[in-house]
Design an enzyme around this catalytic site. Structure first.
Site, PDB file in Angstrom:
ATOM      1  N   GLU A   1      -8.582   0.390  -2.941  1.00 48.48           N
ATOM      2  CA  GLU A   1      -9.428   0.406  -1.738  1.00 48.48           C
ATOM      3  C   GLU A   1     -10.330   1.610  -1.812  1.00 48.48           C
ATOM      4  OE1 GLU A   1      -7.255   0.725   1.862  1.00 48.48           O
ATOM      5  OE2 GLU A   1      -6.117  -1.078   1.473  1.00 48.48           O
TER       6      GLU A   1
ATOM      7  N   THR B   1      -8.291   3.340   8.446  1.00 46.14           N
ATOM      8  CA  THR B   1      -9.527   2.556   8.480  1.00 46.14           C
ATOM      9  C   THR B   1      -9.685   1.901   9.855  1.00 46.14           C
ATOM     10  OG1 THR B   1      -8.983   2.036   6.193  1.00 46.14           O
ATOM     11  CG2 THR B   1     -10.848   0.872   7.154  1.00 46.14           C
TER      12      THR B   1
ATOM     13  N   HIS C   1       1.021   6.176   1.779  1.00 44.83           N
ATOM     14  CA  HIS C   1       1.810   7.115   2.582  1.00 44.83           C
ATOM     15  C   HIS C   1       2.991   7.709   1.832  1.00 44.83           C
ATOM     16  CE1 HIS C   1      -0.961   6.735   5.728  1.00 44.83           C
ATOM     17  NE2 HIS C   1      -0.779   5.438   5.833  1.00 44.83           N
TER      18      HIS C   1
ATOM     19  N   ASN D   1       0.859  -1.180   0.000  1.00 47.57           N
ATOM     20  CA  ASN D   1       0.000   0.000   0.000  1.00 47.57           C
ATOM     21  C   ASN D   1       0.908   1.247   0.000  1.00 47.57           C
ATOM     22  OD1 ASN D   1      -1.406   2.271   1.053  1.00 47.57           O
ATOM     23  ND2 ASN D   1      -3.053   0.924   1.740  1.00 47.57           N
TER      24      ASN D   1
ATOM     25  N   ARG E   1      -7.105  12.681   1.040  1.00 49.85           N
ATOM     26  CA  ARG E   1      -6.002  13.166   1.888  1.00 49.85           C
ATOM     27  C   ARG E   1      -4.637  12.692   1.391  1.00 49.85           C
ATOM     28  NH1 ARG E   1      -6.997   9.755   7.414  1.00 49.85           N
ATOM     29  NH2 ARG E   1      -9.005  10.766   7.265  1.00 49.85           N
TER      30      ARG E   1
ATOM     31  N   HIS F   1      -5.612   3.628  -1.656  1.00 53.95           N
ATOM     32  CA  HIS F   1      -6.936   3.924  -1.097  1.00 53.95           C
ATOM     33  C   HIS F   1      -7.336   5.326  -1.539  1.00 53.95           C
ATOM     34  CE1 HIS F   1      -9.570   4.026   2.829  1.00 53.95           C
ATOM     35  NE2 HIS F   1     -10.255   4.378   1.744  1.00 53.95           N
TER      36      HIS F   1
ATOM     37  N   GLU G   1     -10.878  -9.462   2.732  1.00 57.42           N
ATOM     38  CA  GLU G   1      -9.612  -9.100   3.366  1.00 57.42           C
ATOM     39  C   GLU G   1      -9.895  -9.042   4.866  1.00 57.42           C
ATOM     40  OE1 GLU G   1      -7.138  -6.020   1.699  1.00 57.42           O
ATOM     41  OE2 GLU G   1      -6.415  -5.469   3.700  1.00 57.42           O
TER      42      GLU G   1
ATOM     43  N   ARG H   1      -9.509   7.915  -0.926  1.00 54.78           N
ATOM     44  CA  ARG H   1     -10.458   8.311   0.126  1.00 54.78           C
ATOM     45  C   ARG H   1     -11.344   9.439  -0.358  1.00 54.78           C
ATOM     46  NH1 ARG H   1      -8.971   6.581   5.577  1.00 54.78           N
ATOM     47  NH2 ARG H   1     -10.638   7.974   6.155  1.00 54.78           N
TER      48      ARG H   1
ATOM     49  N   HIS I   1      -3.644  -4.705   7.591  1.00 55.13           N
ATOM     50  CA  HIS I   1      -3.810  -3.560   8.490  1.00 55.13           C
ATOM     51  C   HIS I   1      -2.926  -3.723   9.719  1.00 55.13           C
ATOM     52  CE1 HIS I   1      -5.391   0.058  10.186  1.00 55.13           C
ATOM     53  NE2 HIS I   1      -6.002   0.264   9.046  1.00 55.13           N
TER      54      HIS I   1
HETATM   55  N1  PXP Z   1      -5.861  -3.109   4.078  1.00 54.22           N
HETATM   56  C1  PXP Z   1      -6.812  -2.163   4.219  1.00 54.22           C
HETATM   57  C2  PXP Z   1      -8.210  -2.502   3.824  1.00 54.22           C
HETATM   58  C3  PXP Z   1      -6.485  -0.864   4.651  1.00 54.22           C
HETATM   59  O1  PXP Z   1      -7.461   0.063   4.774  1.00 54.22           O
HETATM   60  C4  PXP Z   1      -5.150  -0.566   4.942  1.00 54.22           C
HETATM   61  C5  PXP Z   1      -4.780   0.833   5.336  1.00 54.22           C
HETATM   62  O2  PXP Z   1      -5.037   1.703   4.289  1.00 54.22           O
HETATM   63  C6  PXP Z   1      -4.196  -1.584   4.786  1.00 54.22           C
HETATM   64  C7  PXP Z   1      -4.581  -2.845   4.377  1.00 54.22           C
HETATM   65  C8  PXP Z   1      -2.751  -1.340   5.076  1.00 54.22           C
HETATM   66  O3  PXP Z   1      -2.595  -1.075   6.434  1.00 54.22           O
HETATM   67  P1  PXP Z   1      -1.196  -0.560   6.971  1.00 54.22           P
HETATM   68  O4  PXP Z   1      -0.902   0.725   6.285  1.00 54.22           O
HETATM   69  O5  PXP Z   1      -1.433  -0.439   8.433  1.00 54.22           O
HETATM   70  O6  PXP Z   1      -0.180  -1.637   6.631  1.00 54.22           O
END
Ligand code: PXP
Length: 244
Positions: A75, A106, A15, A12, A54, A48, A156, A50, A195
């Site tokens: 996402e 999330t 960030h 992901n 952001r 994601h 997931e 959003r 997550h």
């Molecule tokens: N899976 C989902 C559905 C999420 O919303 C997120 C965070 O955006 C992640 C995985 C990844 O989580 P993390 O950034 O904590 O590894």
């Protein structure tokens, strides 16, 4: 003789966009970031989009769609404007997540059981467009039954609670995840998870049989500050082994 089962890593990169949006600069490039993750062993890139935009912006989704060599997992909340973007972009996978404006990230899984009607139309539209739907849910058997009714090919499992717990409480959460994964697989649903996962807490998750993909973002991007994104991805990808 034991065989090793390799679990796919989806990175992901939200960030990386967070860093860019902090100054509204044109850098760092998400296309370069995704390429570094792919060189490090990512088999998918997760973003994601959003509602508050952001981090990931609409243009990022379209640009990455053109440049990704691996699978795109988009996402998103079940919101008509975002669903329209998904239908246009046609990622390999859409993961439907709950979204609250004020949350840092999330919080908790989708209430698939309570929103079957609203989710049903979106799942159908995505399916008809050839997009694999994943539902981000807590390890709760009622939610898994709902995912099966919605004909979602993937769920997931939300690992956030497991990641927040320590000791015996973490073991309890791990067992919930294991049972949820087994139940979903019995219903023919493929199981991803994610997550809050880090190099330190991902090992026990990898012991859950039959996991397809782990989606991991924040910890990899943080590790990348010290070792670079390709190396940080490689370090995680090399840990995603199930010994069966
Ligand atoms: N899976 C989902 C559905 C999420 O919303 C997120 C965070 O955006 C992640 C995985 C990844 O989580 P993390 O950034 O904590 O590894």
């Amino acid at each position: 003789m034991s065989q090793l089962h390799h679990i796919r890593l989806g990175v992901n990169i939200d960030h990386v966009a967070t860093l860019r949006q902090a100054r509204r600069t044109a850098y760092p490039s998400l296309v370069e970031a995704a390429a570094a993750c792919e060189r490090g062993g990512a088999e998918g890139i997760t973003i994601h989009l959003r509602e508050d935009r952001r981090h990931i912006q609409d243009a990022d989704v379209f640009l990455l769609r053109r440049h990704l060599r691996s699978r795109m997992n988009l996402e998103m909340a079940n919101h008509p404007d975002i669903v329209a973007i998904a239908l246009e972009v046609k990622p390999e996978e859409v993961c439907l997540v709950p979204e609250k404006r004020a949350e840092l990230t999330t919080e908790g899984g989708l209430d698939a059981a309570g929103q079957k009607r609203e989710l049903g139309a979106t799942c159908r539209a995505l399916r008809e467009r050839g997009i694999a739907v994943s539902l981000f849910i807590d390890p709760d058997l009622r939610q898994i039954e709902a995912a099966a009714e919605l004909q979602a090919p993937y769920i997931e499992l939300h690992t956030g609670t497991y990641c927040e717990r320590t000791g015996a409480a973490a073991v309890v959460e791990l067992e919930r995840l294991r049972q949820a994964a087994a139940h979903a697989q019995k219903l023919g649903i493929r199981v991803n998870a994610g997550h809050g996962l880090t190099l330190d807490n991902v090992g026990p998750i990898c012991m859950i049989p039959g996991l397809d993909t782990l989606n991991i973002g924040h910890s990899i991007v943080c590790h990348a500050v010290f070792v670079g994104l390709e190396n940080a991805t490689r370090a995680m990808a090399q840990k995603l082994i199930h010994p069966a």
